[in-house]
Motif scaffolding. Sequence first.
Motif, PDB file in Angstrom:
ATOM      1  N   UNK A 150      -6.564-106.682 -59.082  1.00  0.00           N
ATOM      2  CA  UNK A 150      -6.344-105.847 -60.263  1.00  0.00           C
ATOM      3  C   UNK A 150      -5.699-104.511 -59.867  1.00  0.00           C
ATOM      4  N   UNK A 151      -6.168-103.926 -58.765  1.00  0.00           N
ATOM      5  CA  UNK A 151      -5.582-102.672 -58.309  1.00  0.00           C
ATOM      6  C   UNK A 151      -4.152-102.886 -57.834  1.00  0.00           C
ATOM      7  N   UNK A 152      -3.913-103.999 -57.160  1.00  0.00           N
ATOM      8  CA  UNK A 152      -2.562-104.300 -56.699  1.00  0.00           C
ATOM      9  C   UNK A 152      -1.590-104.409 -57.872  1.00  0.00           C
ATOM     10  N   UNK A 153      -2.067-104.991 -58.963  1.00  0.00           N
ATOM     11  CA  UNK A 153      -1.218-105.166 -60.149  1.00  0.00           C
ATOM     12  C   UNK A 153      -0.825-103.834 -60.773  1.00  0.00           C
ATOM     13  N   UNK A 154      -1.631-102.797 -60.530  1.00  0.00           N
ATOM     14  CA  UNK A 154      -1.329-101.474 -61.088  1.00  0.00           C
ATOM     15  C   UNK A 154      -0.708-100.535 -60.051  1.00  0.00           C
ATOM     16  N   UNK A 155      -0.372-101.069 -58.884  1.00  0.00           N
ATOM     17  CA  UNK A 155       0.333-100.279 -57.887  1.00  0.00           C
ATOM     18  C   UNK A 155      -0.530 -99.444 -56.969  1.00  0.00           C
ATOM     19  N   UNK A 156      -1.827 -99.722 -56.905  1.00  0.00           N
ATOM     20  CA  UNK A 156      -2.695 -98.980 -55.992  1.00  0.00           C
ATOM     21  C   UNK A 156      -2.400 -99.433 -54.561  1.00  0.00           C
ATOM     22  N   UNK A 157      -2.099 -98.491 -53.685  1.00  0.00           N
ATOM     23  CA  UNK A 157      -1.666 -98.842 -52.330  1.00  0.00           C
ATOM     24  C   UNK A 157      -2.827 -99.136 -51.387  1.00  0.00           C
ATOM     25  N   UNK A 158      -3.906 -98.355 -51.514  1.00  0.00           N
ATOM     26  CA  UNK A 158      -5.055 -98.514 -50.631  1.00  0.00           C
ATOM     27  C   UNK A 158      -6.338 -98.379 -51.436  1.00  0.00           C
ATOM     28  N   UNK A 159      -7.419 -98.997 -50.922  1.00  0.00           N
ATOM     29  CA  UNK A 159      -8.697 -98.948 -51.634  1.00  0.00           C
ATOM     30  C   UNK A 159      -9.832 -98.714 -50.652  1.00  0.00           C
ATOM     31  N   UNK A 182       0.009 -94.236 -41.386  1.00  0.00           N
ATOM     32  CA  UNK A 182       0.061 -95.462 -40.579  1.00  0.00           C
ATOM     33  C   UNK A 182      -0.302 -96.674 -41.421  1.00  0.00           C
ATOM     34  N   UNK A 183      -1.336 -96.552 -42.248  1.00  0.00           N
ATOM     35  CA  UNK A 183      -1.727 -97.680 -43.098  1.00  0.00           C
ATOM     36  C   UNK A 183      -0.592 -98.077 -44.034  1.00  0.00           C
ATOM     37  N   UNK A 184       0.051 -97.103 -44.650  1.00  0.00           N
ATOM     38  CA  UNK A 184       1.135 -97.433 -45.580  1.00  0.00           C
ATOM     39  C   UNK A 184       2.325 -98.067 -44.865  1.00  0.00           C
ATOM     40  N   UNK A 185       2.641 -97.590 -43.666  1.00  0.00           N
ATOM     41  CA  UNK A 185       3.748 -98.174 -42.907  1.00  0.00           C
ATOM     42  C   UNK A 185       3.433 -99.601 -42.484  1.00  0.00           C
ATOM     43  N   UNK A 186       2.209 -99.841 -42.030  1.00  0.00           N
ATOM     44  CA  UNK A 186       1.819-101.198 -41.641  1.00  0.00           C
ATOM     45  C   UNK A 186       1.790-102.133 -42.842  1.00  0.00           C
ATOM     46  N   UNK A 187       1.374-101.611 -43.987  1.00  0.00           N
ATOM     47  CA  UNK A 187       1.355-102.414 -45.201  1.00  0.00           C
ATOM     48  C   UNK A 187       2.764-102.842 -45.603  1.00  0.00           C
ATOM     49  N   UNK A 223      -4.770 -87.171 -50.120  1.00  0.00           N
ATOM     50  CA  UNK A 223      -4.037 -86.011 -49.610  1.00  0.00           C
ATOM     51  C   UNK A 223      -2.993 -86.397 -48.556  1.00  0.00           C
ATOM     52  N   UNK A 224      -3.177 -87.541 -47.918  1.00  0.00           N
ATOM     53  CA  UNK A 224      -2.258 -87.903 -46.840  1.00  0.00           C
ATOM     54  C   UNK A 224      -1.484 -89.190 -47.133  1.00  0.00           C
ATOM     55  N   UNK A 225      -1.487 -89.634 -48.375  1.00  0.00           N
ATOM     56  CA  UNK A 225      -0.814 -90.880 -48.734  1.00  0.00           C
ATOM     57  C   UNK A 225       0.216 -90.642 -49.834  1.00  0.00           C
ATOM     58  N   UNK A 226       1.229 -91.481 -49.845  1.00  0.00           N
ATOM     59  CA  UNK A 226       2.225 -91.439 -50.920  1.00  0.00           C
ATOM     60  C   UNK A 226       1.741 -92.219 -52.139  1.00  0.00           C
ATOM     61  N   UNK A 241       5.474 -94.847 -35.658  1.00  0.00           N
ATOM     62  CA  UNK A 241       6.400 -95.595 -34.811  1.00  0.00           C
ATOM     63  C   UNK A 241       5.649 -96.445 -33.788  1.00  0.00           C
ATOM     64  N   UNK A 242       4.619 -95.877 -33.156  1.00  0.00           N
ATOM     65  CA  UNK A 242       3.847 -96.620 -32.162  1.00  0.00           C
ATOM     66  C   UNK A 242       3.092 -97.776 -32.793  1.00  0.00           C
ATOM     67  N   UNK A 243       2.491 -97.530 -33.958  1.00  0.00           N
ATOM     68  CA  UNK A 243       1.728 -98.583 -34.632  1.00  0.00           C
ATOM     69  C   UNK A 243       2.623 -99.740 -35.059  1.00  0.00           C
ATOM     70  N   UNK A 244       3.818 -99.430 -35.542  1.00  0.00           N
ATOM     71  CA  UNK A 244       4.727-100.489 -35.979  1.00  0.00           C
ATOM     72  C   UNK A 244       5.170-101.365 -34.807  1.00  0.00           C
ATOM     73  N   UNK A 245       5.399-100.774 -33.649  1.00  0.00           N
ATOM     74  CA  UNK A 245       5.758-101.570 -32.474  1.00  0.00           C
ATOM     75  C   UNK A 245       4.615-102.502 -32.087  1.00  0.00           C
ATOM     76  N   UNK A 246       3.386-101.986 -32.122  1.00  0.00           N
ATOM     77  CA  UNK A 246       2.234-102.814 -31.793  1.00  0.00           C
ATOM     78  C   UNK A 246       2.057-103.933 -32.811  1.00  0.00           C
ATOM     79  N   UNK A 247       2.286-103.613 -34.085  1.00  0.00           N
ATOM     80  CA  UNK A 247       2.155-104.631 -35.137  1.00  0.00           C
ATOM     81  C   UNK A 247       3.141-105.765 -34.918  1.00  0.00           C
TER      82      UNK A 247
END
Length: 426
Positions: A189-198, A100-105, A162-165, A64-70
Amino acid sequence: MAILLGSIADDYTGASDLANTLTKNGLSTVQTVGIPSPALALPDVDAVVVSLKIRSVAAGEAVAAALKAERWLRDRGAAHVLYKVCSTFDSTDRGNIGPVTEALSEAAGGGTVLITPAFPETGRTVYLGHLFVNGQPLNESPLKDHPLNPMHDPNLVRVMARQSRGAVGLVDLPTVMAGPDAVMARIRAMNATGVATAIADAVAENDLETLGEVAWQTALSTGASGLGLGLARAIARSGRASPPGGTATDAIRPVGGLAAIVAGSCSAATLRQIEVAERSMPVLRLDTERLLTGSDEIAAAIAWAGERIAAGPLVIAASAAPDIVSRLQAQYGREASGHAIEAATAAIASELVARGVKRLVVAGGETSGATVDRLAIPAFLIGPEIAPGVPVLRTVGNEQGEMLMALKSGNFGGEDFFAAALAKMH
Protein backbone atom coordinates in the motif's frame (compact mmCIF):
# COMPACT_ATOMS: atom_id res chain seq x y z
CA MET A 1 30.42 -19.23 -5.72
CA ALA A 2 26.67 -18.57 -5.59
CA ILE A 3 25.22 -17.03 -2.43
CA LEU A 4 21.69 -16.64 -1.10
CA LEU A 5 22.04 -13.54 1.05
CA GLY A 6 24.37 -10.60 0.57
CA SER A 7 24.98 -7.81 3.02
CA ILE A 8 26.75 -4.47 2.92
CA ALA A 9 27.87 -3.39 6.39
CA ASP A 10 28.70 0.23 7.12
CA ASP A 11 31.52 -0.64 9.53
CA TYR A 12 33.66 -3.65 10.44
CA THR A 13 32.39 -4.41 13.95
CA GLY A 14 28.82 -4.22 12.68
CA ALA A 15 29.78 -6.63 9.92
CA SER A 16 31.13 -9.21 12.37
CA ASP A 17 28.05 -8.70 14.56
CA LEU A 18 25.83 -9.53 11.57
CA ALA A 19 28.03 -12.41 10.39
CA ASN A 20 27.83 -13.86 13.90
CA THR A 21 24.03 -13.58 13.89
CA LEU A 22 23.69 -15.23 10.46
CA THR A 23 25.97 -18.09 11.51
CA LYS A 24 24.07 -18.68 14.76
CA ASN A 25 20.81 -18.83 12.85
CA GLY A 26 21.75 -21.41 10.27
CA LEU A 27 23.67 -19.73 7.45
CA SER A 28 27.30 -20.47 6.62
CA THR A 29 28.88 -17.02 6.38
CA VAL A 30 32.06 -15.25 5.36
CA GLN A 31 32.89 -11.62 6.16
CA THR A 32 35.01 -9.80 3.60
CA VAL A 33 36.86 -6.54 4.06
CA GLY A 34 35.76 -4.54 1.08
CA ILE A 35 35.18 -6.24 -2.26
CA PRO A 36 37.55 -9.22 -2.42
CA SER A 37 40.29 -9.52 -4.98
CA PRO A 38 39.54 -12.11 -7.68
CA ALA A 39 42.66 -13.93 -6.47
CA LEU A 40 41.14 -14.53 -3.01
CA ALA A 41 39.50 -17.95 -2.84
CA LEU A 42 36.39 -17.80 -0.66
CA PRO A 43 34.61 -20.95 0.52
CA ASP A 44 31.12 -21.77 -0.75
CA VAL A 45 28.74 -20.22 1.77
CA ASP A 46 25.12 -19.14 2.10
CA ALA A 47 25.90 -15.53 2.98
CA VAL A 48 28.64 -12.97 2.43
CA VAL A 49 28.91 -9.80 4.52
CA VAL A 50 30.96 -7.13 2.75
CA SER A 51 32.54 -4.85 5.38
CA LEU A 52 32.91 -1.20 4.42
CA LYS A 53 33.85 1.93 6.38
CA ILE A 54 31.08 4.22 5.20
CA ARG A 55 29.17 5.22 8.32
CA SER A 56 31.01 8.49 8.87
CA VAL A 57 32.27 9.43 5.40
CA ALA A 58 30.66 11.88 2.97
CA ALA A 59 27.32 10.61 1.67
CA GLY A 60 28.45 10.53 -1.96
CA GLU A 61 31.45 8.40 -1.06
CA ALA A 62 29.25 6.03 0.95
CA VAL A 63 26.78 5.65 -1.92
CA ALA A 64 29.52 4.90 -4.47
CA ALA A 65 31.12 2.23 -2.26
CA ALA A 66 27.79 0.60 -1.42
CA LEU A 67 26.74 0.42 -5.06
CA LYS A 68 29.98 -1.34 -6.03
CA ALA A 69 29.46 -3.88 -3.25
CA GLU A 70 25.83 -4.38 -4.30
CA ARG A 71 26.86 -5.17 -7.88
CA TRP A 72 29.49 -7.64 -6.66
CA LEU A 73 26.95 -9.44 -4.46
CA ARG A 74 24.24 -9.55 -7.15
CA ASP A 75 26.77 -10.93 -9.65
CA ARG A 76 27.32 -13.81 -7.23
CA GLY A 77 23.67 -14.72 -6.97
CA ALA A 78 22.43 -12.72 -3.97
CA ALA A 79 18.64 -12.66 -4.21
CA HIS A 80 18.40 -10.24 -1.29
CA VAL A 81 20.83 -7.58 -0.04
CA LEU A 82 20.70 -6.26 3.52
CA TYR A 83 22.27 -2.86 4.12
CA LYS A 84 23.53 -3.40 7.65
CA VAL A 85 23.55 -0.31 9.90
CA CYS A 86 24.15 0.19 13.60
CA SER A 87 21.39 -0.76 16.04
CA THR A 88 21.61 2.79 17.42
CA PHE A 89 21.02 4.10 13.87
CA ASP A 90 24.18 6.23 14.06
CA SER A 91 23.81 8.79 11.34
CA THR A 92 23.51 12.53 10.76
CA ASP A 93 20.97 14.79 9.09
CA ARG A 94 23.03 14.44 5.88
CA GLY A 95 23.18 10.66 5.92
CA ASN A 96 24.36 8.13 5.37
CA ILE A 97 21.52 5.67 5.94
CA GLY A 98 18.97 7.50 3.80
CA PRO A 99 21.15 8.25 0.76
CA VAL A 100 22.66 4.75 0.67
CA THR A 101 19.30 3.02 1.10
CA GLU A 102 17.72 5.06 -1.68
CA ALA A 103 20.64 4.43 -4.04
CA LEU A 104 20.57 0.69 -3.37
CA SER A 105 16.81 0.65 -3.85
CA GLU A 106 17.12 2.32 -7.24
CA ALA A 107 19.77 -0.23 -8.25
CA ALA A 108 17.47 -3.06 -7.18
CA GLY A 109 14.49 -1.77 -9.16
CA GLY A 110 12.74 0.42 -6.60
CA GLY A 111 9.91 -0.25 -4.19
CA THR A 112 9.35 0.57 -0.53
CA VAL A 113 12.34 -0.58 1.55
CA LEU A 114 11.75 -2.10 4.99
CA ILE A 115 14.01 -0.60 7.70
CA THR A 116 14.50 -1.54 11.34
CA PRO A 117 17.49 -1.29 13.70
CA ALA A 118 15.66 -3.35 16.35
CA PHE A 119 17.61 -6.14 18.05
CA PRO A 120 15.88 -7.04 21.35
CA GLU A 121 18.70 -9.44 22.32
CA THR A 122 20.95 -6.39 22.76
CA GLY A 123 18.23 -4.15 24.21
CA ARG A 124 17.34 -2.24 21.01
CA THR A 125 13.62 -2.03 20.28
CA VAL A 126 11.48 0.15 18.03
CA TYR A 127 7.94 1.23 18.97
CA LEU A 128 5.85 3.76 17.05
CA GLY A 129 8.97 4.44 15.02
CA HIS A 130 10.98 5.45 18.09
CA LEU A 131 14.24 3.71 19.02
CA PHE A 132 14.72 2.54 22.61
CA VAL A 133 17.90 1.26 24.27
CA ASN A 134 17.26 -1.02 27.23
CA GLY A 135 13.86 0.62 27.69
CA GLN A 136 15.15 4.21 27.45
CA PRO A 137 14.51 6.47 24.47
CA LEU A 138 17.75 6.70 22.49
CA ASN A 139 18.18 10.39 23.30
CA GLU A 140 18.07 9.62 27.05
CA SER A 141 20.49 6.67 26.89
CA PRO A 142 24.29 6.69 27.24
CA LEU A 143 24.53 5.68 23.57
CA LYS A 144 23.31 9.05 22.31
CA ASP A 145 26.81 10.55 22.35
CA HIS A 146 28.65 8.70 19.59
CA PRO A 147 31.92 10.62 19.00
CA LEU A 148 31.34 11.03 15.25
CA ASN A 149 27.58 10.53 14.81
CA PRO A 150 25.73 11.57 17.97
CA MET A 151 22.04 10.57 17.96
CA HIS A 152 19.73 12.86 19.90
CA ASP A 153 16.44 12.13 18.12
CA PRO A 154 14.77 8.74 18.80
CA ASN A 155 12.09 9.27 16.13
CA LEU A 156 13.50 7.26 13.23
CA VAL A 157 10.79 8.34 10.80
CA ARG A 158 11.85 11.93 11.43
CA VAL A 159 15.56 11.05 11.24
CA MET A 160 15.12 9.28 7.91
CA ALA A 161 12.96 12.10 6.51
CA ARG A 162 15.72 14.62 7.15
CA GLN A 163 18.24 12.66 5.09
CA SER A 164 16.03 11.18 2.36
CA ARG A 165 14.55 12.48 -0.87
CA GLY A 166 11.54 10.17 -0.77
CA ALA A 167 8.68 9.86 1.72
CA VAL A 168 9.16 7.77 4.88
CA GLY A 169 6.40 5.56 6.32
CA LEU A 170 5.82 3.44 9.41
CA VAL A 171 4.88 -0.21 9.84
CA ASP A 172 3.51 -0.11 13.38
CA LEU A 173 3.61 -2.87 15.98
CA PRO A 174 -0.02 -4.04 15.61
CA THR A 175 0.62 -4.61 11.91
CA VAL A 176 3.84 -6.51 12.62
CA MET A 177 2.11 -8.64 15.26
CA ALA A 178 -0.59 -9.50 12.74
CA GLY A 179 2.01 -11.41 10.73
CA PRO A 180 3.89 -11.38 7.41
CA ASP A 181 0.80 -11.03 5.22
CA ALA A 182 -0.32 -7.91 7.07
CA VAL A 183 3.15 -6.36 6.86
CA MET A 184 3.44 -7.15 3.16
CA ALA A 185 0.02 -5.61 2.53
CA ARG A 186 1.14 -2.44 4.34
CA ILE A 187 4.37 -2.32 2.32
CA ARG A 188 2.47 -2.72 -0.96
CA ALA A 189 0.00 0.00 0.00
CA MET A 190 2.84 2.39 0.82
CA ASN A 191 4.64 1.48 -2.39
CA ALA A 192 1.50 2.34 -4.36
CA THR A 193 1.56 5.85 -2.88
CA GLY A 194 5.27 6.40 -3.54
CA VAL A 195 6.66 5.86 -0.04
CA ALA A 196 10.37 5.11 -0.50
CA THR A 197 11.24 3.65 2.91
CA ALA A 198 9.33 2.35 5.92
CA ILE A 199 10.52 2.14 9.54
CA ALA A 200 9.20 -1.08 11.12
CA ASP A 201 8.43 -1.55 14.80
CA ALA A 202 9.85 -4.61 16.60
CA VAL A 203 9.99 -5.33 20.31
CA ALA A 204 10.50 -9.11 20.39
CA GLU A 205 12.23 -11.85 18.41
CA ASN A 206 8.93 -12.96 16.87
CA ASP A 207 8.61 -9.51 15.33
CA LEU A 208 12.04 -9.91 13.72
CA GLU A 209 11.01 -13.28 12.28
CA THR A 210 7.93 -11.66 10.76
CA LEU A 211 9.97 -8.84 9.26
CA GLY A 212 12.56 -11.31 7.98
CA GLU A 213 9.87 -13.30 6.14
CA VAL A 214 8.70 -10.11 4.45
CA ALA A 215 12.18 -8.83 3.66
CA TRP A 216 13.15 -12.16 2.08
CA GLN A 217 10.38 -11.65 -0.48
CA THR A 218 11.96 -8.35 -1.58
CA ALA A 219 15.30 -7.38 -3.09
CA LEU A 220 16.57 -5.01 -0.38
CA SER A 221 16.23 -4.14 3.27
CA THR A 222 18.07 -1.93 5.76
CA GLY A 223 18.62 -2.77 9.39
CA ALA A 224 20.76 -4.01 12.23
CA SER A 225 21.66 -7.61 13.00
CA GLY A 226 18.18 -8.24 14.35
CA LEU A 227 16.79 -8.04 10.82
CA GLY A 228 19.61 -10.36 9.80
CA LEU A 229 18.30 -12.84 12.36
CA GLY A 230 14.85 -12.68 10.78
CA LEU A 231 16.26 -13.11 7.27
CA ALA A 232 18.49 -16.04 8.29
CA ARG A 233 15.60 -17.90 9.87
CA ALA A 234 13.39 -17.25 6.85
CA ILE A 235 16.08 -18.65 4.54
CA ALA A 236 16.68 -21.65 6.83
CA ARG A 237 12.93 -22.42 6.84
CA SER A 238 12.94 -22.30 3.06
CA GLY A 239 15.28 -25.29 3.02
CA ARG A 240 17.85 -23.55 0.84
CA ALA A 241 20.62 -23.13 3.42
CA SER A 242 23.60 -25.49 3.52
CA PRO A 243 23.98 -28.12 6.28
CA PRO A 244 25.43 -26.84 9.58
CA GLY A 245 29.16 -27.03 10.36
CA GLY A 246 31.97 -26.29 7.92
CA THR A 247 33.29 -22.74 8.11
CA ALA A 248 32.39 -22.18 11.77
CA THR A 249 34.36 -25.27 12.79
CA ASP A 250 37.38 -24.28 10.70
CA ALA A 251 37.47 -20.85 12.33
CA ILE A 252 38.46 -22.07 15.80
CA ARG A 253 41.59 -24.07 14.96
CA PRO A 254 44.45 -22.90 17.27
CA VAL A 255 46.97 -20.34 16.01
CA GLY A 256 49.23 -19.95 19.06
CA GLY A 257 51.32 -16.80 19.33
CA LEU A 258 51.03 -13.85 21.68
CA ALA A 259 47.82 -12.06 22.69
CA ALA A 260 46.90 -8.39 23.06
CA ILE A 261 43.95 -6.02 23.34
CA VAL A 262 43.78 -2.56 21.72
CA ALA A 263 40.92 -0.24 22.68
CA GLY A 264 39.86 3.02 21.10
CA SER A 265 36.20 3.16 22.07
CA CYS A 266 35.12 5.71 24.66
CA SER A 267 31.81 4.02 25.46
CA ALA A 268 30.86 3.36 29.07
CA ALA A 269 30.95 -0.39 28.43
CA THR A 270 34.50 -0.35 27.09
CA LEU A 271 35.74 1.94 29.86
CA ARG A 272 34.38 -0.53 32.42
CA GLN A 273 35.93 -3.48 30.55
CA ILE A 274 39.33 -1.78 30.74
CA GLU A 275 38.92 -1.24 34.49
CA VAL A 276 38.12 -4.93 35.00
CA ALA A 277 41.03 -6.02 32.81
CA GLU A 278 43.45 -4.13 35.08
CA ARG A 279 42.80 -6.75 37.77
CA SER A 280 44.37 -9.53 35.72
CA MET A 281 46.70 -8.05 33.07
CA PRO A 282 48.91 -5.02 32.41
CA VAL A 283 46.99 -2.00 31.04
CA LEU A 284 48.53 1.08 29.43
CA ARG A 285 46.24 4.09 29.16
CA LEU A 286 47.49 6.33 26.38
CA ASP A 287 47.51 10.10 26.75
CA THR A 288 45.04 10.93 23.98
CA GLU A 289 46.10 14.57 23.79
CA ARG A 290 49.71 13.51 23.22
CA LEU A 291 48.49 11.28 20.38
CA LEU A 292 46.94 14.36 18.78
CA THR A 293 50.00 16.55 19.10
CA GLY A 294 52.49 14.30 17.29
CA SER A 295 54.42 13.22 20.37
CA ASP A 296 56.26 9.91 20.80
CA GLU A 297 53.28 8.29 22.55
CA ILE A 298 53.09 5.47 19.96
CA ALA A 299 56.78 4.59 20.28
CA ALA A 300 56.48 4.66 24.07
CA ALA A 301 53.49 2.31 23.94
CA ILE A 302 55.35 -0.17 21.75
CA ALA A 303 58.34 -0.09 24.09
CA TRP A 304 56.06 -0.64 27.08
CA ALA A 305 54.42 -3.62 25.36
CA GLY A 306 57.77 -5.09 24.31
CA GLU A 307 58.83 -5.36 27.96
CA ARG A 308 55.67 -7.21 29.02
CA ILE A 309 53.94 -9.07 26.21
CA ALA A 310 55.94 -12.30 26.42
CA ALA A 311 54.57 -12.81 29.93
CA GLY A 312 50.93 -12.78 28.83
CA PRO A 313 48.11 -10.66 27.38
CA LEU A 314 48.08 -6.89 27.82
CA VAL A 315 45.82 -3.93 27.04
CA ILE A 316 46.72 -0.66 25.32
CA ALA A 317 43.85 1.81 25.44
CA ALA A 318 43.25 5.20 23.88
CA SER A 319 39.81 5.26 25.47
CA ALA A 320 38.86 8.33 27.49
CA ALA A 321 35.92 9.59 29.51
CA PRO A 322 33.27 11.65 27.66
CA ASP A 323 34.34 14.96 29.20
CA ILE A 324 37.92 14.49 27.98
CA VAL A 325 36.69 13.48 24.53
CA SER A 326 34.49 16.58 24.35
CA ARG A 327 37.35 18.86 25.33
CA LEU A 328 39.71 17.37 22.74
CA GLN A 329 37.05 17.54 20.02
CA ALA A 330 36.43 21.20 20.83
CA GLN A 331 40.16 21.95 20.69
CA TYR A 332 41.25 19.84 17.70
CA GLY A 333 37.98 19.19 15.83
CA ARG A 334 35.66 16.18 16.01
CA GLU A 335 36.85 14.41 12.86
CA ALA A 336 40.53 15.28 13.20
CA SER A 337 40.75 14.01 16.76
CA GLY A 338 38.82 10.82 15.94
CA HIS A 339 40.94 9.99 12.93
CA ALA A 340 44.20 10.69 14.76
CA ILE A 341 43.28 8.27 17.54
CA GLU A 342 42.16 5.61 15.06
CA ALA A 343 45.43 5.90 13.15
CA ALA A 344 47.47 5.71 16.35
CA THR A 345 45.72 2.63 17.72
CA ALA A 346 45.95 0.92 14.32
CA ALA A 347 49.68 1.64 14.16
CA ILE A 348 50.14 0.18 17.64
CA ALA A 349 48.13 -2.94 16.73
CA SER A 350 50.20 -3.41 13.58
CA GLU A 351 53.45 -3.19 15.55
CA LEU A 352 52.15 -5.73 18.06
CA VAL A 353 51.33 -8.15 15.25
CA ALA A 354 54.80 -7.65 13.79
CA ARG A 355 56.19 -8.68 17.20
CA GLY A 356 54.30 -11.97 17.28
CA VAL A 357 50.71 -11.22 18.35
CA LYS A 358 48.42 -13.77 16.68
CA ARG A 359 45.39 -13.29 18.93
CA LEU A 360 44.11 -9.71 18.87
CA VAL A 361 41.02 -8.10 20.39
CA VAL A 362 40.05 -4.63 19.16
CA ALA A 363 37.43 -2.50 20.93
CA GLY A 364 35.61 0.22 19.01
CA GLY A 365 34.06 0.32 15.56
CA GLU A 366 36.28 2.99 14.03
CA THR A 367 39.35 1.57 15.78
CA SER A 368 38.56 -1.89 14.42
CA GLY A 369 38.14 -0.58 10.89
CA ALA A 370 41.45 1.28 10.98
CA THR A 371 43.24 -1.75 12.42
CA VAL A 372 41.89 -4.22 9.87
CA ASP A 373 42.80 -1.83 7.06
CA ARG A 374 46.31 -1.34 8.45
CA LEU A 375 46.80 -5.13 8.62
CA ALA A 376 45.34 -5.52 5.09
CA ILE A 377 43.09 -8.42 6.09
CA PRO A 378 40.85 -9.36 3.14
CA ALA A 379 38.32 -11.68 4.83
CA PHE A 380 37.30 -13.60 7.95
CA LEU A 381 35.78 -16.95 8.74
CA ILE A 382 33.17 -16.69 11.50
CA GLY A 383 33.79 -18.65 14.69
CA PRO A 384 31.93 -19.10 17.99
CA GLU A 385 30.23 -16.24 19.77
CA ILE A 386 32.08 -14.51 22.60
CA ALA A 387 29.23 -12.20 23.58
CA PRO A 388 26.02 -11.20 21.79
CA GLY A 389 27.09 -9.61 18.52
CA VAL A 390 30.80 -10.49 18.80
CA PRO A 391 32.25 -13.71 17.32
CA VAL A 392 35.76 -15.07 17.12
CA LEU A 393 37.11 -14.23 13.65
CA ARG A 394 39.78 -16.17 11.76
CA THR A 395 41.68 -14.15 9.19
CA VAL A 396 41.80 -15.34 5.58
CA GLY A 397 44.45 -14.36 3.04
CA ASN A 398 46.48 -11.86 5.11
CA GLU A 399 50.25 -11.62 4.75
CA GLN A 400 50.91 -12.09 8.48
CA GLY A 401 49.46 -15.61 8.42
CA GLU A 402 46.31 -16.81 10.12
CA MET A 403 45.24 -14.90 13.22
CA LEU A 404 42.29 -15.02 15.58
CA MET A 405 40.59 -11.68 16.22
CA ALA A 406 37.57 -10.14 17.88
CA LEU A 407 36.22 -6.80 16.66
CA LYS A 408 33.99 -5.35 19.35
CA SER A 409 31.61 -2.47 18.98
CA GLY A 410 32.24 -0.15 21.90
CA ASN A 411 28.93 -0.80 23.62
CA PHE A 412 28.98 -4.61 23.34
CA GLY A 413 30.04 -7.25 25.85
CA GLY A 414 29.97 -7.72 29.60
CA GLU A 415 32.52 -6.25 31.97
CA ASP A 416 34.78 -9.33 31.68
CA PHE A 417 34.65 -9.33 27.87
CA PHE A 418 38.41 -9.10 27.28
CA ALA A 419 39.22 -12.17 29.36
CA ALA A 420 36.26 -14.04 27.86
CA ALA A 421 37.47 -13.26 24.33
CA LEU A 422 41.00 -14.46 24.97
CA ALA A 423 39.67 -17.64 26.58
CA LYS A 424 38.08 -18.60 23.25
CA MET A 425 41.27 -17.94 21.27
CA HIS A 426 44.03 -20.56 21.38
